[in-house]
Design an enzyme around this catalytic site. Structure first.
Site, PDB file in Angstrom:
ATOM      1  N   LYS A   1       2.281   9.647   8.350  1.00 46.42           N
ATOM      2  CA  LYS A   1       1.601   8.889   9.470  1.00 46.42           C
ATOM      3  C   LYS A   1       2.060   9.810  10.994  1.00 46.42           C
ATOM      4  O   LYS A   1       1.243  10.698  11.402  1.00 46.42           O
ATOM      5  CB  LYS A   1       1.158   7.841   9.591  1.00 46.42           C
ATOM      6  CG  LYS A   1       0.344   7.226   8.555  1.00 46.42           C
ATOM      7  CD  LYS A   1      -0.125   5.942   8.576  1.00 46.42           C
ATOM      8  CE  LYS A   1      -1.283   5.375   7.545  1.00 46.42           C
ATOM      9  NZ  LYS A   1      -0.940   4.855   6.389  1.00 46.42           N
TER      10      LYS A   1
ATOM     11  N   ASP B   1       9.131   2.851   1.904  1.00 43.18           N
ATOM     12  CA  ASP B   1       8.186   3.599   2.236  1.00 43.18           C
ATOM     13  C   ASP B   1       7.982   3.224   4.036  1.00 43.18           C
ATOM     14  O   ASP B   1       7.485   2.152   4.248  1.00 43.18           O
ATOM     15  CB  ASP B   1       6.801   3.080   1.629  1.00 43.18           C
ATOM     16  CG  ASP B   1       5.519   3.586   1.938  1.00 43.18           C
ATOM     17  OD1 ASP B   1       5.288   4.375   3.244  1.00 43.18           O
ATOM     18  OD2 ASP B   1       4.340   3.490   1.137  1.00 43.18           O
TER      19      ASP B   1
ATOM     20  N   PHE C   1       0.893  -1.107  -0.018  1.00 41.46           N
ATOM     21  CA  PHE C   1       0.188  -0.016  -0.008  1.00 41.46           C
ATOM     22  C   PHE C   1       0.937   1.222  -0.089  1.00 41.46           C
ATOM     23  O   PHE C   1       1.775   1.446   0.918  1.00 41.46           O
ATOM     24  CB  PHE C   1      -0.793  -0.065   1.246  1.00 41.46           C
ATOM     25  CG  PHE C   1      -1.859   1.073   1.314  1.00 41.46           C
ATOM     26  CD1 PHE C   1      -3.125   1.148   0.423  1.00 41.46           C
ATOM     27  CD2 PHE C   1      -1.680   2.485   1.752  1.00 41.46           C
ATOM     28  CE1 PHE C   1      -4.007   2.151   0.434  1.00 41.46           C
ATOM     29  CE2 PHE C   1      -2.610   3.510   1.655  1.00 41.46           C
ATOM     30  CZ  PHE C   1      -3.716   3.283   0.934  1.00 41.46           C
TER      31      PHE C   1
HETATM   32  C1  LIG Z   1      -1.110   5.201   4.961  1.00 39.31           C
HETATM   33  C2  LIG Z   1      -0.036   4.610   3.939  1.00 39.31           C
HETATM   34  C3  LIG Z   1      -0.004   5.510   3.035  1.00 39.31           C
HETATM   35  C4  LIG Z   1      -0.766   6.515   2.474  1.00 39.31           C
HETATM   36  O1  LIG Z   1      -0.950   7.754   3.414  1.00 39.31           O
HETATM   37  P1  LIG Z   1      -1.893   8.954   3.279  1.00 39.31           P
HETATM   38  O2  LIG Z   1      -1.210  10.082   4.433  1.00 39.31           O
HETATM   39  O3  LIG Z   1      -3.218   8.393   3.372  1.00 39.31           O
HETATM   40  O4  LIG Z   1      -1.716   9.685   1.636  1.00 39.31           O
HETATM   41  C5  LIG Z   1       1.233   5.179   2.235  1.00 39.31           C
HETATM   42  N1  LIG Z   1       2.080   4.250   2.469  1.00 39.31           N
HETATM   43  C6  LIG Z   1       2.059   3.472   3.650  1.00 39.31           C
HETATM   44  C7  LIG Z   1       2.815   2.342   3.926  1.00 39.31           C
HETATM   45  C8  LIG Z   1       0.711   3.702   4.451  1.00 39.31           C
HETATM   46  O5  LIG Z   1       0.676   2.818   5.533  1.00 39.31           O
END
Ligand SMILES: *Cc1c(COP(=O)(O)O)cnc(C)c1O
Length: 398
Positions: free
Chosen positions: A244, A215, A128
């Site tokens: 986050k 990420d 994700f």
């Molecule tokens: C939540 C998340 C995203 C996206 O973040 P948003 O602030 O919702 O755009 C991207 N990568 C990872 C691993 C995430 O958990």
């Protein structure tokens, strides 16, 4: 209840009006223990005094000026983050998707500078990375992508935690320039790769001249027991994205880069109106100060072990429980069946949890929880899981 909001979320029938630490109070006065922290966002819990004071003070002085001017709070946060991460430069955005979008654009420009005409970025199944078109394309979920075609070209997908698949891709595709991968998969079900996976990816990237882009939007900011999850493997990415937990609820994302990758984005190549404004940067600075001064990553490591041990004691031998895993305060309990109902069951017991990848109970509590709250999480999760397995058959009520 109908309102004018687009129906993008299936919301639970509860709203909160106040929080303190790991507690939330709903509008009808009920108290809940927050084992989700706004999806790994409020790592310091709610209404943390350091964050509150930084925000109040900055809001009274200056919230926003735009990146047409120097922003000392942004420079200070950039120094602090780069020092902590061993990186050279940072671009500030407002979300995880935007941070990843910056990383993807950086990889494209890096390729273009090297004369690679149709560059490809290697991404993972079950991943994700966000909901913008490029990050949605990078995301390994056909369900999330359905209906949004045509997607962005230039991504190649392999299974997560599978080095042989990466080697095969390297042998067959000449235009790969970067690997974008979560250090631990979050939305995908708290999937922790084998020890050595990230280090091996690092070596593969070095061998092929690819950028290793991690990420850490969910796994970063102390949650797994280190400030960044890849630090467990003692490696250094070329690019890392954060969001986050960075602002404890104030929207902020960051794309950090090192070496050659840090010099790719120049004037006019990328930007953001809001990105790195004084308010968001002050919040993130307060988060970093607190993580460090209170040694919260170490605390997260211990509490996470405690929660996994407690859950294993109660659930490991129960038919229907497939796995209990995680790192620090990224905790997953995988069942053998879809279990979205558990969210409402836990809510009724005063606990906020999440279910992801259909069958995985996901716990992402604030890093500031105490031993008693950790025990309450264990007790409530074990109780609702046992009752659910009993009702749906095949489990035992313990
Ligand atoms: C939540 C998340 C995203 C996206 O973040 P948003 O602030 O919702 O755009 C991207 N990568 C990872 C691993 C995430 O958990």
């Amino acid at each position: 209840m109908t309102d004018h909001l687009m129906a993008t979320y299936n919301r639970l029938p509860v709203s909160f009006e106040r929080g303190e630490g790991a507690w939330l109070w709903s509008s009808d006065g009920k108290r809940y223990l927050d084992a989700l922290a706004g999806i790994a966002v409020c790592g310091l819990g709610h209404a943390h005094p350091r964050v509150r004071d930084a925000l109040c003070e900055q809001a009274a002085r200056l919230v926003h000026v735009s990146n047409l001017y120097r922003i000392p709070a942004q420079s200070a946060l950039g120094d602090r983050l780069c020092t902590a991460a061993g990186m050279d430069r940072v671009f500030f955005a407002n979300s995880g998707a935007e941070a990843n979008e910056a990383a993807i654009k950086l990889a494209r420009l890096y390729a273009s500078r090297r004369g690679v005409q149709r560059p490809e970025i290697l991404v993972m199944e079950n991943s994700f990375h966000g909901r913008t078109l490029a990050t949605l394309t990078a995301t390994g979920s056909r369900k999330a992508q359905a209906g949004f075609e045509p997607l962005v070209s230039g991504f190649v997908r392999v299974p997560y935690d599978d080095l042989a698949a990466v080697e095969t891709a390297a042998a067959n595709r000449a235009n790969i320039v970067a690997v974008l991968v979560e250090s631990i998969q979050g939305e995908g079900g708290i999937v922790v790769p084998e020890e050595g996976y990230l280090a091996a990816l690092r070596r593969l990237c070095d061998r092929h001249g690819w950028l290793l882009m991690l990420d850490e939007v969910q796994s970063g900011m102390g949650r797994t027991g280190k400030l960044f999850a890849h630090q467990h493997e003692g490696i250094q990415p070329d690019v890392m994205t954060l969001a986050k937990g960075l602002g404890n609820g104030v929207p902020i994302g960051a794309c950090l880069a090192r070496g050659e990758a840090a010099e790719v984005l120049g004037p006019g190549s990328h930007g953001s109106t809001f990105g790195g404004n004084p308010l968001a940067c002050r919040a993130a600075m307060a988060v970093l100060d607190t993580l460090e001064q209170d040694d919260l990553p170490t605390r997260a490591a211990g509490l996470g072990e405690r929660i996994r041990d407690g859950l294993r004691e109660r659930l490991a031998a129960v038919p229907g429980v497939a796995d209990i895993r995680g790192r620090g305060l990224m905790v997953g309990v995988e069942l053998d069946r879809p279990c979205a109902e558990l969210v409402a069951a836990a809510l009724a017991e005063g606990l906020l949890i999440n279910v992801t990848a259909q069958r995985v109970v996901r716990l992402l509590p604030p890093l500031i929880i105490d031993a008693e709250q950790a025990q309450q999480i264990i007790d409530t999760v074990a109780r609702v899981v046992l009752a659910f397995l009993h009702e749906t058959g095949g489990g035992t009520a313990g």
